[in-house]
Structures are given as structure tokens and as C-alpha cells.
Design a protein around this motif. Structure first.
Motif, PDB file in Angstrom:
ATOM      1  N   VAL A 113      11.528 -76.745  80.090  1.00 18.77           N
ATOM      2  CA  VAL A 113      10.898 -75.960  79.032  1.00 18.77           C
ATOM      3  C   VAL A 113       9.921 -76.877  78.311  1.00 18.77           C
ATOM      4  O   VAL A 113      10.319 -77.926  77.800  1.00 18.77           O
ATOM      5  N   LEU A 114       8.635 -76.497  78.288  1.00 15.98           N
ATOM      6  CA  LEU A 114       7.653 -77.324  77.621  1.00 15.98           C
ATOM      7  C   LEU A 114       6.515 -76.496  77.057  1.00 15.98           C
ATOM      8  O   LEU A 114       6.324 -75.339  77.427  1.00 15.98           O
ATOM      9  N   ALA A 115       5.786 -77.104  76.153  1.00 13.90           N
ATOM     10  CA  ALA A 115       4.688 -76.436  75.464  1.00 13.90           C
ATOM     11  C   ALA A 115       3.380 -76.677  76.201  1.00 13.90           C
ATOM     12  O   ALA A 115       3.236 -77.642  76.948  1.00 13.90           O
ATOM     13  N   THR A 116       2.430 -75.790  75.931  1.00 10.63           N
ATOM     14  CA  THR A 116       1.105 -75.946  76.504  1.00 10.63           C
ATOM     15  C   THR A 116       0.055 -75.560  75.470  1.00 10.63           C
ATOM     16  O   THR A 116       0.277 -74.661  74.658  1.00 10.63           O
ATOM     17  N   HIS A 117      -1.062 -76.257  75.507  1.00 13.48           N
ATOM     18  CA  HIS A 117      -2.194 -75.910  74.647  1.00 13.48           C
ATOM     19  C   HIS A 117      -2.861 -74.630  75.122  1.00 13.48           C
ATOM     20  O   HIS A 117      -3.496 -73.936  74.357  1.00 13.48           O
ATOM     21  N   GLY A 118      -2.758 -74.384  76.420  1.00 16.00           N
ATOM     22  CA  GLY A 118      -3.447 -73.236  76.980  1.00 16.00           C
ATOM     23  C   GLY A 118      -4.927 -73.496  77.197  1.00 16.00           C
ATOM     24  O   GLY A 118      -5.724 -72.577  77.267  1.00 16.00           O
ATOM     25  N   ARG A 119      -5.297 -74.765  77.311  1.00 16.37           N
ATOM     26  CA  ARG A 119      -6.705 -75.085  77.564  1.00 16.37           C
ATOM     27  C   ARG A 119      -7.097 -74.657  78.964  1.00 16.37           C
ATOM     28  O   ARG A 119      -6.273 -74.621  79.862  1.00 16.37           O
ATOM     29  N   SER A 120      -8.358 -74.392  79.127  1.00 16.37           N
ATOM     30  CA  SER A 120      -8.853 -74.071  80.461  1.00 16.37           C
ATOM     31  C   SER A 120     -10.241 -74.685  80.619  1.00 16.37           C
ATOM     32  O   SER A 120     -10.803 -75.236  79.682  1.00 16.37           O
ATOM     33  N   GLY A 121     -10.765 -74.584  81.798  1.00 17.04           N
ATOM     34  CA  GLY A 121     -12.124 -75.032  82.066  1.00 17.04           C
ATOM     35  C   GLY A 121     -12.329 -76.508  81.802  1.00 17.04           C
ATOM     36  O   GLY A 121     -11.495 -77.349  82.117  1.00 17.04           O
ATOM     37  N   ILE A 122     -13.462 -76.823  81.194  1.00 18.86           N
ATOM     38  CA  ILE A 122     -13.867 -78.214  80.988  1.00 18.86           C
ATOM     39  C   ILE A 122     -12.892 -78.967  80.090  1.00 18.86           C
ATOM     40  O   ILE A 122     -12.632 -80.145  80.293  1.00 18.86           O
ATOM     41  N   SER A 123     -12.319 -78.289  79.104  1.00 20.68           N
ATOM     42  CA  SER A 123     -11.378 -78.942  78.201  1.00 20.68           C
ATOM     43  C   SER A 123     -10.171 -79.468  78.967  1.00 20.68           C
ATOM     44  O   SER A 123      -9.723 -80.586  78.763  1.00 20.68           O
ATOM     45  N   ARG A 124      -9.620 -78.648  79.882  1.00 22.51           N
ATOM     46  CA  ARG A 124      -8.469 -79.086  80.660  1.00 22.51           C
ATOM     47  C   ARG A 124      -8.881 -80.196  81.618  1.00 22.51           C
ATOM     48  O   ARG A 124      -8.138 -81.148  81.842  1.00 22.51           O
ATOM     49  N   TRP A 125     -10.076 -80.089  82.183  1.00 21.29           N
ATOM     50  CA  TRP A 125     -10.549 -81.106  83.111  1.00 21.29           C
ATOM     51  C   TRP A 125     -10.698 -82.446  82.403  1.00 21.29           C
ATOM     52  O   TRP A 125     -10.311 -83.485  82.927  1.00 21.29           O
ATOM     53  N   VAL A 126     -11.244 -82.437  81.195  1.00 22.73           N
ATOM     54  CA  VAL A 126     -11.468 -83.670  80.447  1.00 22.73           C
ATOM     55  C   VAL A 126     -10.148 -84.276  79.989  1.00 22.73           C
ATOM     56  O   VAL A 126      -9.915 -85.475  80.127  1.00 22.73           O
ATOM     57  N   TRP A 127      -9.278 -83.457  79.421  1.00 22.01           N
ATOM     58  CA  TRP A 127      -8.038 -83.979  78.830  1.00 22.01           C
ATOM     59  C   TRP A 127      -6.896 -84.064  79.829  1.00 22.01           C
ATOM     60  O   TRP A 127      -5.899 -84.720  79.572  1.00 22.01           O
ATOM     61  N   GLY A 128      -7.002 -83.382  80.949  1.00 21.42           N
ATOM     62  CA  GLY A 128      -5.902 -83.350  81.888  1.00 21.42           C
ATOM     63  C   GLY A 128      -4.819 -82.438  81.363  1.00 21.42           C
ATOM     64  O   GLY A 128      -4.901 -81.935  80.251  1.00 21.42           O
ATOM     65  N   SER A 129      -3.814 -82.196  82.141  1.00 23.44           N
ATOM     66  CA  SER A 129      -2.746 -81.329  81.697  1.00 23.44           C
ATOM     67  C   SER A 129      -1.449 -81.716  82.387  1.00 23.44           C
ATOM     68  O   SER A 129      -1.279 -81.464  83.573  1.00 23.44           O
TER      69      SER A 129
END
Length: 154
Positions: A113-129
Motif C-alpha cells: 500500500v503506497l501513495a502516489t502523486h498521480g503525475r503524468s507526462g513530462i513531470s513523471r519522466w523528470v522526477w521518476g516514479s
């Protein structure tokens, strides 16, 4: 069904937003074990600066990080235990995703069980997930909780 629930925490409020869900899941499913984990990655600084530290200094920095992680998890364990939840904590060392996956395999974890920012696109690419990488790597169910205040774009 879910006897052993694993909750990776990184010390952030975002990560902690899963705790009420974990509490409900544990009580509703009579989970036998909840394990809060925090993974401390190997010392790595931008530009290889860590090589300027002596082995003793590096060891001291890593020991401090482990101590801070242990103290943090102990507080979270107490908060859940005070609510009647059976919980334990483990501080792990290594690369986050690999370490979590290995832990789930070696400790018969049934769900993460874990949390997510729900980022997508360039934001997820830059920050990783970490969440995304776990979702693609884990062989057990993962319950992802969106951050409070999440706005869904249409």
C-alpha cells in the motif's frame, strides 16, 4: 486474503496519507502483520562528491540516516499501535524498488500500500516514479492511494 501488508514510507506527508487506509484495511481483513518500511539508498551525491568523504565519514553519514529512519518509523508504529493495529517496522538499505521487491518476496508480503502523486507526462519522466516502477515490477497486488486534494483533469 491480505495477511501481511507492506507500507513503504519515505518520511513525507504524501507517503503517510495511506495510513488511514492501511488501518481500515488491516482491521477489515484481520491482517496478521503490517510492516512499515523505509529504504535508505546508498550514499550518492551529485557529481560524485561522496568520493571526497573518507570511508569512516561515509559510514557515519549512513548510520545517521539509518538512525533517523528508525526513529521516524518507531513514531509511526506507535501511532498505529495506539489504535489497536498490529504493526512492525523495518529499515532497509539499497535501491528503493529492488529492495522493496526483494523484501516482499522474502517476507511473504500479500499487498503493498503506497501513495502516489498521480503525475503524468513530462513531470513523471523528470522526477521518476517509485510507484510506477513498483507497479511494473511487483508480482503481488498494489493499492495506490492518490494524494489528498488530487484534481482530475478531463
Amino acid at each position: 486474503m491480505y495477511k501481511h501488508i507492506m507500507v513503504p514510507l519515505d518520511g513525507s506527508e504524501l507517503a503517510e496519507c495511506v495510513l488511514p487506509h492501511v488501518e481500515t484495511l488491516a482491521q477489515g481483513r484481520n491482517a496478521k502483520k503490517i510492516t512499515l518500511v523505509r529504504v535508505i539508498e546508498p550514499l550518492h551525491m551529485y557529481g560524485g562528491v561522496e568520493s571526497r568523504f573518507s570511508p569512516e565519514e561515509r559510514q557515519h553519514l549512513e548510520e545517521d540516516a539509518l538512525k533517523v529512519a528508525r526513529e521516524y518509523l518507531d513514531k509511526k508504529v506507535k501511532q498505529l499501535a495506539d489504535k489497536g493495529v498490529k504493526v512492525q517496522a523495518d529499515v532497509l538499505s539499497g535501491h528503493v524498488v529492488d529492495t522493496i521487491i526483494n523484501y516482499t518476496t522474502n517476507n511473504n508480503v500479500d499487498i503493498i500500500v503506497l501513495a502516489t502523486h498521480g503525475r503524468s507526462g513530462i513531470s513523471r519522466w523528470v522526477w521518476g516514479s517509485v510507484t510506477d516502477r513498483l507497479l511494473r515490477s511487483a508480482c503481488i497486488p498494489i493499492l495506490m492511494v492518490r494524494a489528498p486534494g488530487c484534481a482530475v483533469g478531463i
